[in-house]
Each structure stands twice: as C-alpha cells, then as structure tokens.
Design an enzyme around this catalytic site. Structure first.
Site, PDB file in Angstrom:
ATOM      1  N   LYS A   1      24.251  57.071 -24.573  1.00 51.71           N
ATOM      2  CA  LYS A   1      24.928  55.876 -25.089  1.00 51.71           C
ATOM      3  C   LYS A   1      25.781  56.216 -26.309  1.00 51.71           C
ATOM      4  O   LYS A   1      26.897  55.712 -26.483  1.00 51.71           O
ATOM      5  CB  LYS A   1      23.897  54.802 -25.431  1.00 51.71           C
ATOM      6  CG  LYS A   1      23.228  54.188 -24.217  1.00 51.71           C
ATOM      7  CD  LYS A   1      21.989  53.388 -24.573  1.00 51.71           C
ATOM      8  CE  LYS A   1      22.313  52.154 -25.377  1.00 51.71           C
ATOM      9  NZ  LYS A   1      21.104  51.316 -25.587  1.00 51.71           N
TER      10      LYS A   1
ATOM     11  N   LYS B   1      18.296  41.705 -27.262  1.00 49.28           N
ATOM     12  CA  LYS B   1      17.516  41.512 -28.485  1.00 49.28           C
ATOM     13  C   LYS B   1      18.394  41.656 -29.723  1.00 49.28           C
ATOM     14  O   LYS B   1      18.347  40.828 -30.632  1.00 49.28           O
ATOM     15  CB  LYS B   1      16.361  42.511 -28.526  1.00 49.28           C
ATOM     16  CG  LYS B   1      15.450  42.331 -29.737  1.00 49.28           C
ATOM     17  CD  LYS B   1      14.356  43.402 -29.802  1.00 49.28           C
ATOM     18  CE  LYS B   1      13.326  43.243 -28.724  1.00 49.28           C
ATOM     19  NZ  LYS B   1      12.199  44.197 -28.881  1.00 49.28           N
TER      20      LYS B   1
ATOM     21  N   GLU C   1      27.150  47.174 -22.988  1.00 47.68           N
ATOM     22  CA  GLU C   1      27.467  46.697 -21.643  1.00 47.68           C
ATOM     23  C   GLU C   1      27.306  45.178 -21.551  1.00 47.68           C
ATOM     24  O   GLU C   1      28.134  44.482 -20.946  1.00 47.68           O
ATOM     25  CB  GLU C   1      26.555  47.379 -20.611  1.00 47.68           C
ATOM     26  CG  GLU C   1      26.644  48.894 -20.578  1.00 47.68           C
ATOM     27  CD  GLU C   1      25.622  49.569 -21.491  1.00 47.68           C
ATOM     28  OE1 GLU C   1      25.304  50.736 -21.220  1.00 47.68           O
ATOM     29  OE2 GLU C   1      25.145  48.925 -22.458  1.00 47.68           O
TER      30      GLU C   1
ATOM     31  N   GLU D   1      11.181  55.350 -17.194  1.00 47.40           N
ATOM     32  CA  GLU D   1      11.589  55.202 -18.583  1.00 47.40           C
ATOM     33  C   GLU D   1      10.385  55.258 -19.508  1.00 47.40           C
ATOM     34  O   GLU D   1      10.485  55.720 -20.649  1.00 47.40           O
ATOM     35  CB  GLU D   1      12.353  53.884 -18.783  1.00 47.40           C
ATOM     36  CG  GLU D   1      13.024  53.784 -20.150  1.00 47.40           C
ATOM     37  CD  GLU D   1      14.025  52.653 -20.241  1.00 47.40           C
ATOM     38  OE1 GLU D   1      15.170  52.845 -19.789  1.00 47.40           O
ATOM     39  OE2 GLU D   1      13.659  51.576 -20.748  1.00 47.40           O
TER      40      GLU D   1
ATOM     41  N   HIS E   1      13.662  53.406   9.424  1.00 43.82           N
ATOM     42  CA  HIS E   1      14.860  53.868  10.126  1.00 43.82           C
ATOM     43  C   HIS E   1      15.797  54.616   9.187  1.00 43.82           C
ATOM     44  O   HIS E   1      16.983  54.781   9.487  1.00 43.82           O
ATOM     45  CB  HIS E   1      15.582  52.678  10.763  1.00 43.82           C
ATOM     46  CG  HIS E   1      14.779  52.037  11.849  1.00 43.82           C
ATOM     47  ND1 HIS E   1      14.850  52.408  13.172  1.00 43.82           N
ATOM     48  CD2 HIS E   1      13.826  51.068  11.803  1.00 43.82           C
ATOM     49  CE1 HIS E   1      14.019  51.683  13.897  1.00 43.82           C
ATOM     50  NE2 HIS E   1      13.379  50.862  13.078  1.00 43.82           N
TER      51      HIS E   1
ATOM     52  N   GLY F   1      11.686  46.432 -23.696  1.00 40.50           N
ATOM     53  CA  GLY F   1      12.603  45.856 -22.712  1.00 40.50           C
ATOM     54  C   GLY F   1      12.047  45.800 -21.307  1.00 40.50           C
ATOM     55  O   GLY F   1      12.154  44.784 -20.613  1.00 40.50           O
ATOM     56  N   ARG F   2      11.431  46.872 -20.860  1.00 40.07           N
ATOM     57  CA  ARG F   2      10.939  46.911 -19.480  1.00 40.07           C
ATOM     58  C   ARG F   2       9.630  46.141 -19.309  1.00 40.07           C
ATOM     59  O   ARG F   2       9.113  46.053 -18.192  1.00 40.07           O
ATOM     60  CB  ARG F   2      10.801  48.355 -19.022  1.00 40.07           C
ATOM     61  CG  ARG F   2       9.917  49.215 -19.911  1.00 40.07           C
ATOM     62  CD  ARG F   2      10.176  50.702 -19.647  1.00 40.07           C
ATOM     63  NE  ARG F   2       9.451  51.566 -20.547  1.00 40.07           N
ATOM     64  CZ  ARG F   2       9.862  51.869 -21.783  1.00 40.07           C
ATOM     65  NH1 ARG F   2      10.950  51.323 -22.273  1.00 40.07           N
ATOM     66  NH2 ARG F   2       9.158  52.710 -22.525  1.00 40.07           N
TER      67      ARG F   2
END
Length: 548
Positions: A511, A206, A212, A352, A383, A266-267
C-alpha cells in the site's frame, strides 16, 4: 502472556505419530476403530462436525492434544475472552466476541464497560435501521430508500457481502450492493442499475482514510451530486468510522456515523457497525440472530474442554494436515450456492491472520503456518478442480459444508446436492484400487492389453482427508455459528504456532509503494525502482504519452 507455541517435545511427538502412521489409508483406520465416527464427531452451536475421514489415528490425536496442552491453548482462550492484549504487536485486545454477547450476558467478554459500549452502538443502529426500513428516513427528494451500497474493502466488504448473499432470500428491506475494488468498473456496474433519489451509501472505513474506499466514495458522491446537488449528500451517505472530522469534511452528518473500536480487527468486524448493511437488508432481528449464532459458538468454545471443543478440533486437524502430513493447501467446498463467497471470506480470515513468518519473540517460525486456502461451491467444483483432488499427486484436505435443508421449493434438486456432497467425501476417502478397476472393466467387456492399459488411469488412491460440517439450514443463526467456528479455529492455530493472529503488517508495504507509484503516474514522471518495475512504469507512461 504472549503465545510461545507448542514445545519442541510436543512437535517431536507429532512427528513420531506421523511416521508411525506411515502409509496407512483411512479405510484401514475405520476397520481398526469400530467407534471411529462416534469418537471423531461432535455437535456445537447447532452444527455437526465429522472428522472421521481425516487420515489421523489415535496416536496422532494424542499427539495433537499434547500439542494443544503444551501451547496452553485453554489459557490463551481464557485471556482472549477476558480482553487481554492478545494482539501483542499492537498492544490491543481482540474482542470481537464482545460484539455478539447479549445484553444480559454473565461475565461478558472484556467486562461490563465494553458490553455497555457495544449495546449503545447496537441500539443506535437499530433506531437507524428502523427509520430506513419503515420509510421514515427518506432521500433528498422525499423518496424512501430502496437500495443500499456498502463501500469498503477487505473486512469492511467481504463479511457483509458474504452474509447478504448467503441470506439473500431473507432480504425484506433495501436491496444490498457492494463496491470494494478500486477498479471503477465495479462501481460503474452497481450505479448503472440504481436511482440517486432512492440510494443510500454506507462508507465503511475505520480511519476514513483507506485509499480504495475513499476513491469509490468520492466517485459515488460525484454521481449523487451531479443528479441531486451537494445538499443531498447528508441524506444519502452515512459512515461506519471513528474519524468524525474526516466524515464531516466529506459531507456526512456525524450523527449518522456509527463507530467501532481498536479491538475490532477488520476481518473480525462484520459483527460490529460494519454489519450495518446487513442489518438494513435483513432487519435488526436478522442481524441479532446472526450475532446470537456466533455467541452460541463463543460459549461452546469458551466452556468446552479441548477434546470436546469444535474449534480446537478444527485447529488441530488443520495442523496435522499442514505440519504433520505436509499438505500444502486447504480446500473449502460449501454445497450451497448461497455460501459461494464463504471460501473468499475464509481466505482473508485465515491467510491474513496466520500468514506470518516470525513467532511472538520475533524469531523465524520453525513450522509452516497457514496453508493456502481456496475453493468453490459444489457441484461446480466437481466439474472444475475435483479431478486434481481425486487423482492429483498430492492429497489436499477438504472442508465440506452442507446444509441439510434448503427452503427453495425444489427438494429433488437438494437431494441431488446432498448425494453429491456425501459421495465426493466418500470417494476421496475410499478411492478405487487397481483390482476394483479391472473387475469393473471386465464387466464392461474390456480384456487383454487394452484392459491393462486402461487400469492406471482409472485408479483412485483414496485416503484423501476431509471434514464434513452439517448445518441444519442456512439462516442467520447457523451462519453466525459457522463463521465464529472458523474465527476460533484461527486463534487456536496461532497459539500453537506461537504467532499473532491479529496484526497484518504484510498488507502495508504494498500500500505504501502504491501511493508513491500513483503520484509518479499522475505526474507521468517515474521515480527510482527496481529494474523490472522501472521498465514497466516507463512503458506505461510512454504509452500514455504517445496516445496523448
């Protein structure tokens, strides 16, 4: 109106219901309630949800409805759909529902102006997607695009990546790839299988300032420029962003920038232009089907009363397990390889959103908020960690997600998959008593002390809670409905807990410190830190100096 959470009296009623339930196991509840399955199951937007294996009785459910009523859940849902600033710490709406409302929706979330803006972006996306998929858009050498690489992180990666993997069999356009980790190993592995002349990069940020994402985007740009030159950037990079100046400085034509709004967290953003990589891979019809499924769930959640509302049920059952029964985590087990990334997607969505320690008044919360969420696909999980689910000292609730039909041409194997899913939920609930174990071992010829020594190791406590969610199949519409269900669950829980589901200040501190430490590593001059961090930094810097 900020959520104040449920009242002290409602929490007290919940505690009393838990105490009254005592050690009663779920099989006892089935025996006492012949209509339990009918009362504790419902359908919503094409999904079928069965809560009857949860260890909660009628009094517990009554306490949960009181909890929702005292927290004014219905009013807060109405406010969210209206576009009120439910993200109160940032004074923003949370209107991801507007992203999937159809053009002709009556009373669209947030109002007509927002609906118009949403569909303007969708129309631009559709035109671009058609150009790429038809071959009208070509790379710098005139070749059509065969591969799309989405570069983003967090919500700009998890949602599109999960959807494209879930619906991989329906991909008819460019092959989708995803890069999120600043560890360049991921980028290197993706690029190793691609050709610059036929690759399109979608840089999703955005602010176009996410560290990153920009590190990966710059490395991808260098890879492209090394092969095709600087002029090729405009034909091989597009942006999902709102920062036109930064996008232009990178070399991307702002005509190929697709924006979204401050009210899209964002999510919650895969429904926006962040889903461009989905649309490029599935086609715009596939993307719109995803939106339609989510909108169908929105309509259900908006209109259904609490007792018949799938999201309210999901939220309250989770609160019963977390705050009532004090169970420390929630397990997500999709019985479908296509849904392998759903647990990771839900980790961000839930933890979050609701991993908060203060309520809307800034006061420490009195209850645990979100539980730790984890999981994997069945039958792989059987398993790996199911031993703990069945015989570990703490019961952990499980959401089983099961598609009834899969179109892979191997019906016998899908029958086995269904059988395993239903058997696991039944085994967790029923368990196996010491008496049953003795009879089973005697029938196998064991007796005496050897039999008694073996019994404790084969007993299953049972009464372990689970919810089963049936999807008719895995298609875009069903997947959209499933994801929207969990989104609404998260919001309802935040209202009951009296917290903000839409900010994420906890992400920021690390961050900020990382930026400082990155500069110190670049200059090989560690700064002032706590003793542990300082020692680690000196060891790393000294080691590099010695190697140099």
């Amino acid at each position: 109106m900020r959520p104040k959470g449920a009242s002290a009296a409602a929490w007290s009623q919940l505690g009393a219901a838990v105490e009254a339930l005592g050690q009663r196991r779920t099989p006892e509840l089935f025996a006492a309630e012949p209509d339990r399955v009918e009362r504790m199951s419902l359908e919503a937007a094409g999904l079928y949800l069965d809560f009857s294996k949860q260890r909660v009785d009628a009094a517990g459910l009554e306490a949960l409805w009181s909890l929702a009523q005292s927290a004014q859940v219905t009013d807060h849902l109405r406010q969210q759909f209206a576009g009120d600033a439910v993200n109160f710490t940032e004074d923003r709406a949370a209107l991801h529902m507007a992203l999937r409302a159809p053009r002709n929706a009556h009373q669209p979330p947030g109002g007509p102006a927002i609906a118009e803006a949403v569909h303007e972006v969708l129309d631009r996306m559709e035109a671009f997607v058609h150009r790429v998929r038809s071959g009208a858009w070509t790379g710098a050498t005139g070749e059509p695009i065969t591969d799309v690489v989405n570069i983003g992180i967090g919500g700009s990666d998890l949602g599109p990546r999960m959807v494209c993997e879930a619906l991989a069999e329906q991909v008819r356009g460019p092959r989708p790839h995803f890069v999120s980790n600043v560890d360049a190993t991921e980028l290197s592995r993706v690029l190793a299988g691609l050709r610059p002349a036929s690759t399109l990069f979608v840089v999703t940020s955005k602010s176009f300032g996410t560290a990153e994402t920009l590190a990966n985007a710059r490395s991808a740009r260098a890879w492209l420029v090394d092969a095709l030159g600087d002029a090729a950037v405009a034909k091989h990079f597009v942006a999902v962003s709102t920062a036109a100046e930064r996008v232009s400085d990178f070399g991307i034509d702002v005509d190929n920038m697709f924006g979204f709004w401050s009210w899209v967290g964002g999510r919650y953003s895969l429904w926006s232009a962040v889903g461009l990589s989905i649309a490029l891979s599935l086609g715009m019809d596939g993307f719109r089907a995803l939106l339609a499924g989510a909108h169908a769930m929105d309509a259900h959640v908006r209109d259904a009363p609490p007792e018949g509302n799938a999201a309210v049920w999901m939220a309250l059952i989770g609160i019963w397990n977390t705050n009532g029964l004090q169970l420390p985590s929630q397990v997500i087990v999709p019985y479908a390889q296509a849904l392998a990334r759903v647990p990771a997607y839900l980790q961000q969505l839930e933890m979050e959103s609701n991993g908060k320690t203060v309520n809307s008044d800034g006061v420490a919360v009195q209850q645990q908020t979100v539980p730790a969420l984890w999981g994997d696909v069945g039958t792989n999980g059987q398993h790996a960690f199911f031993q703990m689910l069945h015989q570990g000292p703490t019961a952990l609730p499980v959401d089983f997600i099961l598609p009834v039909s899969l179109d892979h041409g191997h019906p016998d194997q899908h029958r086995m998959l269904i059988a395993n899913c239903l058997a696991q939920s039944e085994a967790l609930m029923q368990g196996k008593s010491a008496g049953q174990v003795r009879e089973e071992l005697r029938s196998q010829g064991l007796s005496g002390q050897a039999l008694e020594d073996a019994v404790p190791h084969r007993v299953f406590e049972g009464g372990r809670p689970s919810t089963t969610i049936l999807m008719s199949c895995i298609d875009a519409r069903s997947l959209g409905a499933l994801l929207a269900l969990y989104e609404h669950k998260v919001f309802v829980q935040s209202v009951v807990w009296g917290i903000n589901a839409f900010d994420q200040w906890g992400v920021e501190l690390g961050k900020q410190l990382a930026s400082v430490i990155d500069d110190e590593l670049r200059l090989a001059v560690p700064g002032e830190h706590d003793p542990s961090t300082a020692a680690l930094l000196h060891r790393i810097v000294d080691g590099r100096t010695a190697e140099g």
